[in-house]
Structure formats: structure tokens, C-alpha cells
Scaffold this motif. Sequence first.
Motif, PDB file in Angstrom:
ATOM      1  N   VAL A 151       0.866  -1.174   0.000  1.00  0.00           N
ATOM      2  CA  VAL A 151       0.000   0.000   0.000  1.00  0.00           C
ATOM      3  C   VAL A 151       0.903   1.225   0.000  1.00  0.00           C
ATOM      4  N   HIS A 152       0.787   2.049  -1.041  1.00  0.00           N
ATOM      5  CA  HIS A 152       1.665   3.213  -1.176  1.00  0.00           C
ATOM      6  C   HIS A 152       0.899   4.508  -1.041  1.00  0.00           C
ATOM      7  N   GLU A 153       1.625   5.537  -0.569  1.00  0.00           N
ATOM      8  CA  GLU A 153       1.066   6.882  -0.529  1.00  0.00           C
ATOM      9  C   GLU A 153       2.004   7.801  -1.300  1.00  0.00           C
ATOM     10  N   LYS A 185       6.794  11.881  -4.347  1.00  0.00           N
ATOM     11  CA  LYS A 185       7.480  10.627  -4.073  1.00  0.00           C
ATOM     12  C   LYS A 185       6.465   9.652  -3.519  1.00  0.00           C
ATOM     13  N   MET A 186       6.757   8.372  -3.709  1.00  0.00           N
ATOM     14  CA  MET A 186       5.829   7.412  -3.127  1.00  0.00           C
ATOM     15  C   MET A 186       6.560   6.483  -2.181  1.00  0.00           C
ATOM     16  N   GLY A 187       5.816   5.990  -1.228  1.00  0.00           N
ATOM     17  CA  GLY A 187       6.410   5.081  -0.262  1.00  0.00           C
ATOM     18  C   GLY A 187       5.350   4.231   0.393  1.00  0.00           C
ATOM     19  N   ASN A 234      -3.048   7.673  -3.039  1.00  0.00           N
ATOM     20  CA  ASN A 234      -2.757   6.335  -2.523  1.00  0.00           C
ATOM     21  C   ASN A 234      -3.019   5.283  -3.592  1.00  0.00           C
ATOM     22  N   HIS A 235      -2.204   4.254  -3.587  1.00  0.00           N
ATOM     23  CA  HIS A 235      -2.376   3.200  -4.587  1.00  0.00           C
ATOM     24  C   HIS A 235      -1.823   1.877  -4.087  1.00  0.00           C
ATOM     25  N   LEU A 236      -2.149   0.831  -4.805  1.00  0.00           N
ATOM     26  CA  LEU A 236      -1.568  -0.478  -4.540  1.00  0.00           C
ATOM     27  C   LEU A 236      -0.400  -0.640  -5.496  1.00  0.00           C
ATOM     28  N   MET A 237       0.723  -1.081  -4.980  1.00  0.00           N
ATOM     29  CA  MET A 237       1.909  -1.245  -5.804  1.00  0.00           C
ATOM     30  C   MET A 237       2.228  -2.722  -5.931  1.00  0.00           C
ATOM     31  N   LEU A 238       2.202  -3.201  -7.165  1.00  0.00           N
ATOM     32  CA  LEU A 238       2.632  -4.570  -7.404  1.00  0.00           C
ATOM     33  C   LEU A 238       4.126  -4.517  -7.708  1.00  0.00           C
TER      34      LEU A 238
HETATM   35 CU   LIG Z   1       3.840   3.050  -5.544  1.00  0.00          CU
END
Ligand SMILES: [Cu+2]
Length: 165
Positions: free
Chosen positions: A83-85, A94-96, A117-121
Motif C-alpha cells: 500500500v503506497h502513498e 514521491k511514493m512510499g 494512494n495506490h496499490l503497488m505490485l
Molecule cells: Cu507506488
Amino acid sequence: MKAKLALAAVALSLAACNQPESAKAPAADAAGPVAAATLVATGAWCRPSPNGAKAGGCYVTLKATTNDRLTGGSTPAAGSLQVHEMTMEDGMMKMGEMTQGLPLPAGQAVALAPGGNHLMLIGLTAPLVEGSTVPLTLQFASAPAVTVQAAVRQPEMAGMDHGAH
Ligand SMILES: [Cu+2]
């Protein structure tokens, strides 16, 4: 601007979540089955991954019946699902990983969307091909895990995309 507002909301939710877990009502019997923590996930989709990309972004709208948190998940399409923000640092997005998870206030639809916010595969086992579907299993602090079939497609709001072409 929209992402900023969303992040502010997340911060507020986090503050609200700091109440001790022990404050929970011990017996749900009197309240009936309504007390069960359940979660509805709708509109799951993933961006097609460019050739050779090892990571991809997916989005979904989540609505929890009780205060909950999206803590992570898994998918056969990638080695891991995080789970990224998005945060702004020195004028750069930036995302983390959201190590505390994404707060899901009871009864409120929380949208994961491009720019926020997103889901990162991470560690894709195969490219995400437009027109295909990807099973995503999402895990929550309280509600049982939910598996959704995410459609791989281009973002809908193409008019708002000032991407570099
Ligand atoms: Cu991401």
C-alpha cells in the motif's frame, strides 16, 4: 491539490485511530450480526505496465463497516503487493509504503486513485496487459481478506493526464 486534501484526511484518520484497542466493546452478541467487520471493494483496476517494467499501480475503492485499515495484500501477478502513498518532497512527488496501513473510517468510501494512494505490485511475474484481469487479495486489520478481479486498463480521466508524450 486533490492529493493534498486526501493526505490531510488520512492524517486526521490516523489521529483518530490512536485510541487504545482495548476500548472496543467486548461482546457483540447483543448487537447481532451487524457488528461483524466486513469490507466492500469496488472498481478495482490496474494500469497496463510498460514493456519490461517490474512494478505496476492498481487502484480500488474500499468501504469498511467498522473502522479498519488496509494493511497490504498479495497477488499471483507479482512478488509483493504494497500500500503506497504519495507525498510532496522538495517539489517532487514521491511514493512510499504506508507502514501503518491505510485508514478506512467506518461507512466511508476510500478511493485509491492515480496521483494518490495506490496499490503497488512489485516484482511483476508478467506484464499487466490491457484487457486482462489481475486477482488482488487485500488484507485488513479487522475485516477478512477480500479478493477482487482488477481490470487492466488505461486511466479514465485522460483529459486530466498531462503526461509527458
Ligand atoms: Cu507506488
